[in-house]
Design an enzyme around this catalytic site. Structure first.
Site, mmCIF file in Angstrom:
data_model
loop_
_atom_site.group_PDB
_atom_site.id
_atom_site.type_symbol
_atom_site.label_atom_id
_atom_site.label_comp_id
_atom_site.label_asym_id
_atom_site.label_seq_id
_atom_site.Cartn_x
_atom_site.Cartn_y
_atom_site.Cartn_z
ATOM 1 N N HIS A 1 28.703 24.679 -7.084
ATOM 2 C CA HIS A 1 28.570 26.128 -7.211
ATOM 3 C C HIS A 1 27.317 26.445 -8.011
ATOM 4 O O HIS A 1 27.076 25.794 -9.028
ATOM 5 C CB HIS A 1 29.794 26.707 -7.937
ATOM 6 N N ALA A 52 11.554 32.375 29.631
ATOM 7 C CA ALA A 52 12.422 31.391 28.945
ATOM 8 C C ALA A 52 13.798 31.399 29.598
ATOM 9 O O ALA A 52 14.793 31.798 29.002
ATOM 10 C CB ALA A 52 12.514 31.737 27.457
ATOM 11 N N ARG A 91 0.661 11.999 27.441
ATOM 12 C CA ARG A 91 0.105 13.284 26.970
ATOM 13 C C ARG A 91 -0.950 13.130 25.878
ATOM 14 O O ARG A 91 -1.525 14.121 25.409
ATOM 15 C CB ARG A 91 1.218 14.238 26.543
#
Ligand code: NAD
Length: 469
Positions: free
Chosen positions: A447, A272, A36
């Protein structure tokens, strides 16, 4: 024929290029044939990477429109310069594909430009763009040719008005009305991109739910999230064709429940409905490489085809059509060829949909466990109770952990939520190590992070109760 390679990979996508680099790192003499004009295959050139560039840009546009004002940011009306956005996407593609060329040089992988086919076991014919032909001698050949869009009867793709994912990444302007055929990963990711940039998006799906194969609860909430963003769904509808003869495209469909027919007008249609293995022109029939009933190259589960010395990996064989699955297989075959014990753990391959919220999943779904008759427990935690999610205005979604009812071993994890595609990996590692939900529940998490939601879901599975809900 001047030199003999230990292995020649046909195809320079994530399976082929990663396998080639790994094989070279293990001391083999390696070539990779790619026609490609750029390495990286569908993923880097017309798939994962360009779509992520557009998903990121369009996500920021959506953030600007929906969340900026709430955070005290006044940006003014947003305008979209599609040409510039496509230019940004091209630059991302280029830097990635050139990066692979650099890695080939660094690892001494010969990059052979042209389309490869198997002349005979041990012999790869390469046709260059200028029509020239060369033949490479190879002790082993790996077919890594990937997949192409599955066509649909009655739908003629021109990649301008009726597009596959390739054309949907190249639209020169935001279409007013985009109709997507198929509510799978491609349809929902690219539908999201154009919706956020201003299109009216309608998704027509054959099944009664989105994203086939995903956990049912995730499917439902995910669809609701997308509907909230304005994407419309017509479910249980089989598209029978697209009429492109007029100024408007007409998408014709049949509702499965009563066989009634209807149509939708569109400016652009995205087809799709899946991808299929790309094997044409490889000469497989002549050398006797067996395919399965779905046209995929048959392997023994470790990449070997029925012809000694010919291997196959990635989208061209069975399993999920995912770049990272192909990479695993490329590495595994390279290791086997180098005398090691190559192995792919097919039970721990994550799947991600890069929408907003993201969907990330690994292991078994609840439906699969029910079907297997396996006793399991469920731990869930919603992002609405996660401090960090509140701070970034991204509280939609939840984490769902499925663990064995007796041993507490983690069997599957399904996430709909912010950055799910990044955070899922702690569970991939845990599952590779055969961890129990309690192992994750007892692991200290920083956290405030989104990952705390993943820990809380493990607490819910292991102890029956998370702390924060
Ligand atoms: P898919 O298989 O995920 O979804 C196709 C959908 O089209 C299905 O839901 C199917 O029921 C529907 N469909 C089929 N025929 C239809 C018809 N006539 N009318 C209406 N609906 C119809 O396929 P996809 O979205 O094209 O993706 C192809 C492959 O590429 C998948 O294997 C996917 O995993 C992979 N991919 C992955 C990612 C990612 O990991 N983020 C991104 C893009 C693509």
């Amino acid at each position: 024929m001047s030199e003999t390679y230990d292995v020649v990979f046909i195809g320079g996508g994530p399976g082929g290029y990663v396998g080639a680099i790994k094989a070279a790192q293990l001391g083999l003499k390696v070539a990779c044939v790619e026609g490609r004009g750029a390495l990286g295959g569908t993923c880097l050139n017309v798939g994962c990477i360009p779509s992520k560039a557009l998903l990121h840009a369009s996500h920021l546009a959506h953030e600007a429109e929906t969340n900026f004002a709430a955070m005290g940011l006044n940006a003014g009306p947003l305008s979209v310069d599609v040409a510039k956005m496509l230019g940004f996407k091209e630059s991302v593609i280029k830097s990635n594909t050139q990066g692979i060329e650099f890695l080939f040089k660094k690892n001494k992988v010969a990059y052979v430009k042209g389309w490869g086919s198997i002349a005979a076991p041990g012999s790869v014919k390469v046709k260059g763009e200028d029509g020239s032909e060369t033949t490479l001698a190879a002790k082993n050949i790996v077919i890594a040719t990937g997949s192409e869009s599955t066509p649909l009867k009655g739908v003629t793709v021109d990649e301008k008005r009726v597009v596959t994912s390739t054309g949907a990444l190249e639209l020169p302007a935001v279409p007013k009305r985009l109709v997507v055929i198929g509510a799978g990963v491609i349809g929902l990711e690219l539908g999201s991109v154009w919706k956020r940039l201003g299109s009216e998006v309608t998704v027509v799906e054959f099944l009664d739910h989105v994203t086939p194969g995903m956990d049912g609860e995730i499917q439902k909430q995910f669809q609701r999230s997308l509907e909230k963003q304005g994407i419309k769904f017509i479910l249980g509808a089989a598209v029978s064709g697209v009429d492109a003869s007029g100024a408007d495209l007409k998408v014709n469909y049949t509702l499965r429940k009563d066989s009634s027919t209807a149509s939708l007008d569109a400016d652009v249609v995205l087809l799709a409905v899946g991808r299929r293995p790309y094997v044409s022109g490889l000469g497989l029939e002549a050398v006797g490489v067996a395919l399965d009933e779905r046209g995929r190259v048959k392997t023994d589960g470790h990449g070997r085809t029925n012809v000694p010395g010919i291997w196959a990996i990635g989208d061209v064989i069975a399993g999920p059509m995912l770049a990272h699955k192909a990479e695993e297989e490329g590495v595994s075959v390279a290791e086997t060829l180098a005398g090691q014990k190559g192995h792919v753990n097919y039970d721990v391959i994550p799947g991600v949909i890069y929408t907003d919220p993201e969907v990330a999943t690994v292991g078994k779904t609840e439906e699969q466990l029910k079907q297997e008759g396996r006793a399991y427990k469920v731990g869930k935690f919603a992002y609405v109770a996660n401090g960090r999610a509140k701070a970034i205005l991204a509280t939609e979604g939840f984490v769902k952990v499925l663990a064995d009812a007796t041993t507490d071993r983690i069997l599957g994890v399904h996430i709909l939520g912010p950055q799910a595609g990044e955070t899922i990996h702690e569970y991939c590692v845990a599952m590779e190590f055969g961890a129990a939900a309690e192992d994750v529940a007892r692991t200290c998490h920083a956290h405030p992070t989104l990952s705390e939601a993943l820990r809380e879901a493990a607490m819910a599975a292991a102890f029956g109760k998370p702390i924060h809900s």
